[in-house]
Design an enzyme around this catalytic site. Structure first.
Site, PDB file in Angstrom:
ATOM      1  N   ASP A   1       0.824  -1.210   0.000  1.00  0.00           N
ATOM      2  CA  ASP A   1       0.000   0.000   0.000  1.00  0.00           C
ATOM      3  C   ASP A   1       0.859   1.262   0.000  1.00  0.00           C
ATOM      4  OD1 ASP A   1      -2.129  -1.701   0.193  1.00  0.00           O
ATOM      5  OD2 ASP A   1      -2.956  -0.861   2.038  1.00  0.00           O
TER       6      ASP A   1
ATOM      7  N   GLY B   1     -11.825   4.589   6.451  1.00  0.00           N
ATOM      8  CA  GLY B   1     -10.491   5.175   6.405  1.00  0.00           C
ATOM      9  C   GLY B   1     -10.462   6.099   5.205  1.00  0.00           C
TER      10      GLY B   1
ATOM     11  N   ASP C   1     -20.559   5.930  10.628  1.00  0.00           N
ATOM     12  CA  ASP C   1     -21.118   5.644   9.304  1.00  0.00           C
ATOM     13  C   ASP C   1     -21.660   6.932   8.694  1.00  0.00           C
ATOM     14  OD1 ASP C   1     -22.718   4.840   7.109  1.00  0.00           O
ATOM     15  OD2 ASP C   1     -23.054   2.879   8.014  1.00  0.00           O
TER      16      ASP C   1
ATOM     17  N   ARG D   1     -23.460   7.427   6.154  1.00  0.00           N
ATOM     18  CA  ARG D   1     -24.872   7.326   5.777  1.00  0.00           C
ATOM     19  C   ARG D   1     -25.767   7.703   6.945  1.00  0.00           C
ATOM     20  NH1 ARG D   1     -24.197   1.267   3.644  1.00  0.00           N
ATOM     21  NH2 ARG D   1     -23.064   1.305   5.632  1.00  0.00           N
TER      22      ARG D   1
ATOM     23  N   GLY E   1     -15.939   4.000  -0.225  1.00  0.00           N
ATOM     24  CA  GLY E   1     -17.363   3.860   0.083  1.00  0.00           C
ATOM     25  C   GLY E   1     -18.114   5.169   0.111  1.00  0.00           C
TER      26      GLY E   1
ATOM     27  N   GLU F   1     -17.676   7.116  -3.514  1.00  0.00           N
ATOM     28  CA  GLU F   1     -18.455   6.540  -4.610  1.00  0.00           C
ATOM     29  C   GLU F   1     -19.958   6.672  -4.406  1.00  0.00           C
ATOM     30  OE1 GLU F   1     -17.191   2.471  -5.156  1.00  0.00           O
ATOM     31  OE2 GLU F   1     -15.100   3.043  -4.818  1.00  0.00           O
TER      32      GLU F   1
ATOM     33  N   GLU G   1      -8.796  -2.418  -5.800  1.00  0.00           N
ATOM     34  CA  GLU G   1      -7.431  -2.687  -5.351  1.00  0.00           C
ATOM     35  C   GLU G   1      -6.986  -4.099  -5.708  1.00  0.00           C
ATOM     36  OE1 GLU G   1      -6.637  -0.573  -1.307  1.00  0.00           O
ATOM     37  OE2 GLU G   1      -8.802  -0.852  -1.453  1.00  0.00           O
TER      38      GLU G   1
END
Length: 398
Positions: free
Chosen positions: A145, A209, A279, A281, A326, A329, A380
């Site tokens: 990474d 992250g 979260d 959302r 997450g 997108e 990835e």
């Protein structure tokens, strides 16, 4: 050409099998809760799901169960049939500047730098050693990474701390999410019809992250994460940038103990620390009636916006702004808030395109934009497979 990608953790093995002629995943799955009585292995292939539930004592047995699922799904009969196996490694320290064929010296170096990633690298090593025992003469490749960020100049990665101490103990900015940043930037350059080596971008990997990356001529020249993934943007449970004196103060007044610092900064801070939810959302849903949720949202977006401005200043010319991860997108409210008021930089996001139900790779900018704004779903695992194939082919030329 078949390439298997493994991401081995301390108690899990995530895996994905690729047919490289088509850059296509033909099977994927996970072996989880290794070392417990409740171990479980799942594989998805051929539009079906295959599952085994039984105690799996270690990584070696986990790979055996993975093999059973491959045979059951008729996607692979033995690991020795593979053309290569690619391993995701979180931290390469200062020892690795590119993806490498695995040998004893490579494993020894990864073990040596494990103190920099004590939660990740030991699990990676267990996965590598056991996979090598189970796969005959198949070449193994490690993909780090951190490697994409090894092109950062010293003035970008060095901390303003006593120089000799930093050199002796390898204290510097390393950066993470490098495989993701490289993949989405390559895809954006391709969509724009540009050669990657001529491409400038600001890449935003926003998830639980989160990190930003400044890419100049296809190379990372700065990134927001540092020695660890704690630095930089506000994240789900991580603080991101903060004054280190806060920790000293909390220790002095007895609010924190030494053994609580890591948990405080990594697991109790970020969005969770501000409003009680990690979260995004949930944060967005609660904003209308919850001031703390609104504050968390605004702080998150403000921090990202500051990094965009900083990286614009560093790059001088920017071809594209890229959202992935997450949140990047799937959270149009967050993208809109981040991009609002950036028109002076040439970033114009079209509201209808941003809030469209369309998924996959897409461009969000309107006709007045000077900088392209993309949503690029990260992959990835595919990038690791591509790197693995590249390294194996390069070795074959020698």
């Amino acid at each position: 050409m078949k390439i298997l990608v493994l991401n081995s953790g301390s108690s899990s093995i995530k895996f994905q099998l690729f047919l490289m002629e088509e850059n296509r995943s033909i099977a994927s799955g996970i072996v989880e809760q290794i070392g417990s009585e409740n171990s479980r292995a799942v594989l998805k292939a051929n539009s079906k799901e295959y599952e085994k539930k039984r105690a799996i004592k270690d990584h070696h047995e986990g790979l055996d169960v993975m093999n059973e699922l491959f045979r059951e799904s008729n996607t692979l009969h033995d690991l020795s049939e593979l053309d290569g196996i690619g391993h995701r490694i979180v931290h390469g320290g200062e020892s690795f500047f590119s993806s490498m064929i695995v040998d004893d010296s490579v494993i020894a170096k990864i073990e040596q730098i494990s103190p920099l990633a004590p939660l990740h690298n030991p699990g990676h090593i267990a996965g590598i050693k056991n996979a090598m025992q189970s796969s005959g003469d198949v070449p193994h490749v490690v993909v780090f990474d951190t490697v994409f960020h090894q092109t950062m100049p010293e003035y970008a990665y060095r901390y303003a701390l006593p120089y000799d101490i930093c050199k002796e103990h390898h204290i510097r900015k390393y950066g993470f999410h490098g495989t993701s940043h490289r993949y989405v930037c390559k895809r954006a350059a391709s969509l724009m019809g540009m050669e990657f080596q001529n491409f400038n971008a600001i890449s935003l990997h926003l998830g639980n992250g989160a990190s930003a990356c400044a890419v100049q001529n296809g190379k990372s020249i700065d990134t927001s994460m540092g020695l660890s993934p704690l630095e930089g943007l506000i994240m789900g449970t991580r603080s991101g940038d903060m004054d280190p004196a806060v920790v000293v103060y909390l220790l002095n007044i007895g609010v924190l103990k030494w053994d609580e610092i890591d948990t405080f900064l990594n697991k109790k801070s970020g969005l969770f620390g501000i409003c009680g939810s990690s979260d995004m959302r949930d944060v967005v849903t609660r904003m209308a009636n919850d001031e703390r949720a609104k504050l968390a949202f605004e702080m998150f977006c403000y921090r990202v916006k500051k990094y965009i401005g900083a990286y614009y200043a560093v790059l001088g010319h920017v071809d594209a702004l890229i959202f992935t991860g997450g949140i990047g997108e799937n959270a149009p409210n967050t993208r809109q808030k981040i991009c609002d008021d950036l028109k002076h930089l040439g970033i114009h996001v079209n509201h209808d395109l941003n809030f469209s139900k369309e998924r996959g790779e897409r461009c969000l900018d309107d006709k007045n934009a000077k900088i392209k704004t993309f949503v690029i779903p990260t992959n990835e695992e595919l990038e690791i497979a591509i790197e693995t194939m590249r390294v194996i082919k390069e070795r074959a030329k020698i």
